[in-house]
Design a protein around this motif. Structure first.
Motif, PDB file in Angstrom:
ATOM      1  N   LEU A  94      37.255 -20.078 -31.005  1.00  0.00           N
ATOM      2  CA  LEU A  94      37.724 -20.080 -29.616  1.00  0.00           C
ATOM      3  C   LEU A  94      36.940 -21.070 -28.757  1.00  0.00           C
ATOM      4  CD1 LEU A  94      38.411 -16.294 -29.016  1.00  0.00           C
ATOM      5  CD2 LEU A  94      40.051 -18.128 -29.419  1.00  0.00           C
ATOM      6  N   VAL A 144      46.754 -20.463 -26.023  1.00  0.00           N
ATOM      7  CA  VAL A 144      45.792 -19.709 -26.830  1.00  0.00           C
ATOM      8  C   VAL A 144      44.778 -19.004 -25.919  1.00  0.00           C
ATOM      9  CG1 VAL A 144      43.904 -19.913 -28.514  1.00  0.00           C
ATOM     10  CG2 VAL A 144      46.056 -21.158 -28.884  1.00  0.00           C
ATOM     11  N   LEU A 145      44.277 -19.740 -24.911  1.00  0.00           N
ATOM     12  CA  LEU A 145      43.259 -19.164 -24.027  1.00  0.00           C
ATOM     13  C   LEU A 145      43.803 -18.041 -23.141  1.00  0.00           C
ATOM     14  CD1 LEU A 145      41.422 -22.467 -23.086  1.00  0.00           C
ATOM     15  CD2 LEU A 145      40.519 -20.600 -24.511  1.00  0.00           C
ATOM     16  N   THR A 176      46.472 -25.246 -26.110  1.00  0.00           N
ATOM     17  CA  THR A 176      45.180 -24.583 -25.913  1.00  0.00           C
ATOM     18  C   THR A 176      45.211 -23.633 -24.719  1.00  0.00           C
ATOM     19  OG1 THR A 176      44.324 -26.504 -24.686  1.00  0.00           O
ATOM     20  CG2 THR A 176      43.832 -26.387 -27.059  1.00  0.00           C
ATOM     21  N   PHE A 208      40.072 -13.822 -17.858  1.00  0.00           N
ATOM     22  CA  PHE A 208      41.509 -14.114 -17.928  1.00  0.00           C
ATOM     23  C   PHE A 208      41.974 -14.939 -16.742  1.00  0.00           C
ATOM     24  CE2 PHE A 208      45.842 -13.126 -16.622  1.00  0.00           C
ATOM     25  CZ  PHE A 208      46.531 -13.573 -17.738  1.00  0.00           C
ATOM     26  N   VAL A 246      45.678 -15.764 -24.315  1.00  0.00           N
ATOM     27  CA  VAL A 246      45.693 -14.592 -25.188  1.00  0.00           C
ATOM     28  C   VAL A 246      44.296 -14.251 -25.692  1.00  0.00           C
ATOM     29  CG1 VAL A 246      46.661 -13.616 -27.313  1.00  0.00           C
ATOM     30  CG2 VAL A 246      48.069 -15.120 -25.879  1.00  0.00           C
ATOM     31  N   TRP A 247      43.565 -15.274 -26.161  1.00  0.00           N
ATOM     32  CA  TRP A 247      42.211 -15.099 -26.689  1.00  0.00           C
ATOM     33  C   TRP A 247      41.281 -16.070 -25.980  1.00  0.00           C
ATOM     34  CZ3 TRP A 247      46.157 -16.286 -30.408  1.00  0.00           C
ATOM     35  CH2 TRP A 247      46.664 -15.168 -31.050  1.00  0.00           C
ATOM     36  N   ARG A 248      40.143 -15.575 -25.551  1.00  0.00           N
ATOM     37  CA  ARG A 248      39.175 -16.420 -24.849  1.00  0.00           C
ATOM     38  C   ARG A 248      37.782 -16.207 -25.427  1.00  0.00           C
ATOM     39  NH1 ARG A 248      42.586 -14.198 -22.192  1.00  0.00           N
ATOM     40  NH2 ARG A 248      41.405 -12.329 -21.711  1.00  0.00           N
ATOM     41  N   PRO A 249      36.940 -17.237 -25.348  1.00  0.00           N
ATOM     42  CA  PRO A 249      35.542 -17.033 -25.744  1.00  0.00           C
ATOM     43  C   PRO A 249      34.888 -15.995 -24.829  1.00  0.00           C
ATOM     44  CG  PRO A 249      36.029 -19.392 -25.512  1.00  0.00           C
ATOM     45  CD  PRO A 249      37.204 -18.630 -24.953  1.00  0.00           C
ATOM     46  N   ASP A 250      33.879 -15.345 -25.322  1.00  0.00           N
ATOM     47  CA  ASP A 250      33.135 -14.388 -24.499  1.00  0.00           C
ATOM     48  C   ASP A 250      32.675 -15.070 -23.228  1.00  0.00           C
ATOM     49  OD1 ASP A 250      33.440 -12.404 -26.398  1.00  0.00           O
ATOM     50  OD2 ASP A 250      31.496 -12.801 -27.356  1.00  0.00           O
TER      51      ASP A 250
END
Length: 145
Positions: free
Chosen positions: A3, A68-69, A65, A79, A71-75
């Motif tokens: 991610l 993707v971000l 990208t 959002f 739905v899923w993000r780095p810690d």
């Protein structure tokens, strides 16, 4: 780790587009006015074709990208930041499709001061959206670090 790679790719694509749109705003579009009118159509068509090739890859990377971000993000990346990146990206698409492309189609028929002015003035929205998107991407990188 994956991610974070997505986020770095996102930031790189957005900043590439940001730099490109600034060059277009400051140099390219105003330069249209100084082109020889007899060769304007051929020059403009070449510009449009080459610009599409130049921006389509990074713009697609930005779009994928961003999706993707969302739905899923780095810690550490909230959002709302990904959503704001999406709004900025959507704004570039909307202005391009609804305003810039029609202006370029009209310019393909021949030079027109009024159409060029509209293109330059409305391109400011793309400059703003991509610059804001770049700042959001930088903020997400800092948040993920």
């Amino acid at each position: 780790m994956l991610l974070l790679v997505v986020l770095v790719l996102h930031a790189a694509a957005v900043w590439f587009c940001t730099g490109l749109v600034w060059v277009v705003q400051v140099l390219v579009y105003p330069g249209f006015a100084g082109l020889d009118r007899a060769s304007f159509t051929a020059w403009h068509d070449r510009h449009t074709r080459l610009m599409a090739w130049t921006v389509s890859g990074p713009w697609a990377v930005q779009g994928v990208t961003t999706a993707v971000l969302l739905v899923w993000r780095p810690d550490g990346v909230p959002f709302w930041a990904a959503a704001l990146a999406g709004v900025c990206g959507a704004a570039t698409v909307a202005v391009t499709v609804l305003v810039s492309v029609p202006c370029h189609r009209r310019l393909s028929a021949g030079y027109d001061d009024e159409v060029l002015t509209r293109l330059v003035v409305t391109n400011r929205w793309r400059v703003l959206a991509w610059t804001a998107g770049g700042l959001v991407a930088a903020g997400m990188l800092v948040a993920a670090a």
